[in-house]
Design an enzyme around this catalytic site. Structure first.
Site, PDB file in Angstrom:
ATOM      1  N   ASP A 174       0.864  -1.169   0.000  1.00 20.88           N
ATOM      2  CA  ASP A 174       0.000   0.000   0.000  1.00 20.88           C
ATOM      3  C   ASP A 174       0.910   1.232   0.000  1.00 20.88           C
ATOM      4  OD1 ASP A 174       0.951   0.227   2.568  1.00 20.88           O
ATOM      5  OD2 ASP A 174      -0.954  -0.184   3.540  1.00 20.88           O
TER       6      ASP A 174
ATOM      7  N   ASP B 155      -7.566  -7.343   0.143  1.00 22.40           N
ATOM      8  CA  ASP B 155      -6.647  -7.572   1.268  1.00 22.40           C
ATOM      9  C   ASP B 155      -7.404  -7.191   2.512  1.00 22.40           C
ATOM     10  OD1 ASP B 155      -6.366  -4.502   0.923  1.00 22.40           O
ATOM     11  OD2 ASP B 155      -5.353  -4.925   2.809  1.00 22.40           O
TER      12      ASP B 155
ATOM     13  N   CYS C  81     -12.181 -28.593   6.440  1.00 21.20           N
ATOM     14  CA  CYS C  81     -10.940 -27.879   6.127  1.00 21.20           C
ATOM     15  C   CYS C  81      -9.758 -28.845   6.078  1.00 21.20           C
ATOM     16  CB  CYS C  81     -10.688 -26.798   7.170  1.00 21.20           C
ATOM     17  SG  CYS C  81      -9.227 -25.798   6.801  1.00 21.20           S
TER      18      CYS C  81
ATOM     19  N   CYS D   1      -6.510 -27.684   6.412  1.00 24.76           N
ATOM     20  CA  CYS D   1      -5.304 -27.069   6.985  1.00 24.76           C
ATOM     21  C   CYS D   1      -4.735 -27.986   8.072  1.00 24.76           C
ATOM     22  CB  CYS D   1      -5.614 -25.683   7.548  1.00 24.76           C
ATOM     23  SG  CYS D   1      -6.344 -25.667   9.194  1.00 24.76           S
TER      24      CYS D   1
ATOM     25  N   CYS E  38      -6.753 -28.169  11.396  1.00 25.58           N
ATOM     26  CA  CYS E  38      -7.988 -28.969  11.367  1.00 25.58           C
ATOM     27  C   CYS E  38      -7.690 -30.458  11.232  1.00 25.58           C
ATOM     28  CB  CYS E  38      -8.893 -28.495  10.236  1.00 25.58           C
ATOM     29  SG  CYS E  38      -9.618 -26.876  10.591  1.00 25.58           S
TER      30      CYS E  38
ATOM     31  N   HIS F 246      -5.630 -21.503  10.184  1.00 22.28           N
ATOM     32  CA  HIS F 246      -6.929 -21.937   9.668  1.00 22.28           C
ATOM     33  C   HIS F 246      -7.646 -20.823   8.908  1.00 22.28           C
ATOM     34  CE1 HIS F 246     -10.891 -23.597   9.264  1.00 22.28           C
ATOM     35  NE2 HIS F 246     -11.350 -22.478   9.791  1.00 22.28           N
TER      36      HIS F 246
END
Lengths: 389, 389
Positions: B92, B267, B305, B307, B310, B336
């Site tokens: 940014d 974002d 999920c 990930c 999980c 997660h």
């Protein structure tokens, strides 16, 4: 015997190398157990601790009793599935926390009565309840509840605490015998800084069927000379065929010293706690990474280290993270320090196995001594237990 | 063109799927960029973010200008080697921080004059200095410095800020042209909540040689209806062959809404910030994991999920970590949530590519809506930038 200690060699200095066989693996000694206080490290995942070479951890019974509580461990089948750790776990008894935490408490022959600082509920930590909690946690090695006192207590007070520790040790063994879970149990030698009390404590405890012996009541106010002298006094009275564990010690230099005096096992929060404060251990001394001098450094934290932080990140990046107090920096330094301690134990063990520990001891002591300019500030002993994680 | 946008399809709803080609890889759109404010996440290692499926990150120019400073990025060859990230980076401009941080500051036509809260040094953030800093960081995509204002500013004030934004946009392009680094640059449409100003801003900026266009000045005080209406108004005026980036937005529901209005890039700190507060996103709604109801749960956080959190840990263990405010819990929930956002973008994209986004939109909106009992407390917008990480 729920654990078996295989003594491989005793070096001319008295330093020992062995293997501690437990129901969850065999662990080389001398060994260092990182402290996963609350069934977890503050920043580290278990995979990272395992990758750093640690294979047995310490967890704190007092903290886990208050939160999440025995019910949770019973539900999950113990601490291993709960925190996803397939290595070994040793649990302390809570005695040290009862001594050092400033909650309102009343200590009687029965045990320590206090209130939970989470929900103000009444709690009793007794020899029996400590064992029950450690059974719920299902650690490989349980510790007896002992009476911890300031090392500067007078002889009468020290004797009183020691004798109560002995009575509690007997009760702990009875509680364990009443429900055999296959867990091991260690007794704890007390006796403060009085050599004859240390002898008396060791003589009393070694007659009982413990799987190993800890040296307690040190690193709580005595001088370095007193600590080292009491350590040697205790190990001299302990049987050669049982593991010897010096509780809550310490810095790399402390470990090198205690191994020389015949100690096999250690735990301490120092590697992770110092990481949180921005300090990294290396084989050429302690570093405070947040110093401006590292801002533009593209060197690794420790060129001799094989941890993923040293292989990947620069001192400059770690300086940036710690300068900004970013938790990622504490995590990275923790990874390194935990790895460093395991490597240190490896070097020590090699020296013992090759019968050259006297030389290794001198070399290590010179190399890892805290640099003069950090001596005053890097005071890991000024850590309170509430900060632990 | 330093980036090339390949528009693959526009769904009947107006939602778009494409590929953004940059010098550091090609990224599927719609895409979500996790925010690595200080060249790092508060808890996550870059490997974890990559494993979660994120391939392009946002970093904050304002924060990085103050610390570690341009000199460090020049020394290390930019942010990628510094933080060990081989994916894309968008920076940014600092405009939003200048607007939202309460330091003493004076904003003139030249730029924003303020003092560093680290060392009280005088700083100037101008269109030119922002570009110079972003060139030192060496991001793939730079943003022009814009004048951010509260959405509730009146029309005259909004016009004034918009017109200055336009003059700064021209200066930013000139600064970029003066030293070609191969980085892309996006312009930022302003105009507050006034439709005709939004039109005017888009008309002005799209005549300039930008590589893409952002929609700025939203999520800063306007209503949800105003935000969605202004988003649609802006995208309607933007060219189809350039990427459209809605800055700082938002919740999963916000993303689903904005994609419907033709936005390609997002974002936000919400996934990591909410993780730090104990909230986990799932495809059946938001969960506050520290609730006692999860204490004995051996379910995964989100059964759908993939990930590592999980796959490995239970809600019971995560409840324990978050209840005790252990940083490891924030880390695990961040892993997660970052993964969840990437999966969400994947689902959205599939819907667009198959021309069924209208249906996917309805299903997702219903499934991921914040549960009634969490609506008041789970207010991720109440996050100040100082907390970001």
């Amino acid at each position: 015997m729920a654990v078996r200690f295989e003594l491989l060699t005793t070096d001319p200095t008295g330093a020992r190398a062995g293997i501690l066989h437990t129901r969850r693996g065999s662990f080389k000694t001398p060994m260092f157990m990182p402290v996963a206080t609350h069934a977890g490290f503050r920043h580290l995942a278990m995979e990272e601790v395992k990758e750093a070479g640690a294979s047995i951890l310490l967890a704190n019974t007092y903290h886990l009793m208050l939160r999440p509580g025995a019910e949770v461990f019973k539900r999950f089948g113990g601490i291993h599935p709960f925190m996803q750790w397939d290595g070994g776990v040793l649990t302390d008894s809570g005695g040290f926390q009862i001594f050092s935490l400033p909650e309102d408490r009343l200590i009687t022959e029965k045990g320590a009565h206090f209130r939970s600082f989470y929900d103000n509920s009444r709690q009793l930590l007794s020899p029996e309840s400590s064992i029950a909690m450690q059974q719920a946690i299902n650690s490989e090695i349980m510790m007896v509840l002992d009476v911890c006192i300031d090392s500067r207590t007078d002889e009468a007070g020290t004797r009183e605490a020691m004798e109560r520790t002995h009575r509690w040790a007997v009760r702990s063994l009875e509680a364990k015998a009443a429900r055999d879970t296959g867990q091991a149990m260690f007794g704890i030698v007390q006796g403060g800084v009085f050599p004859h009390l240390r002898d008396e404590s060791a003589a009393f405890l070694t007659k009982l069927p413990f799987d190993g012996f800890a040296i307690g009541g040190l690193a709580v106010g005595e001088t370095k000379v007193e600590r080292e002298s009491m350590t040697l006094r205790a190990t001299a009275s302990l049987p050669a065929d049982k593991p010897r564990y010096l509780m809550g010690v310490g810095t790399p230099t402390d470990l090198v010293e205690a191994v020389l005096r015949g100690v096999d096992m250690f735990d301490c929060i120092i590697p992770t706690k110092m990481a949180q404060q921005g300090y990294a251990y290396t084989f050429s001394g302690l570093i405070r990474i947040s110093r401006s001098v590292f801002r533009l450094s593209d060197e690794p934290l420790d060129a001799e280290c094989d941890c993923y932080v040293c292989k990947r990140y620069t001192r400059g990046y770690l300086q940036h993270l710690m300068r900004g107090k970013h938790h990622l920096g504490s995590r990275f330094l923790s990874v390194h320090n935990v790895r460093h301690y395991q490597k240190l134990m490896g070097r020590i063990r090699e020296g013992i196995l090759s019968g050259t520990y006297a030389q290794v001891y001198r070399e290590l002591k010179a190399a890892i001594a805290t640099p003069k300019d950090l001596k005053d500030e890097a005071n890991a002993r000024e850590v309170t237990l509430k900060e632990v994680g």
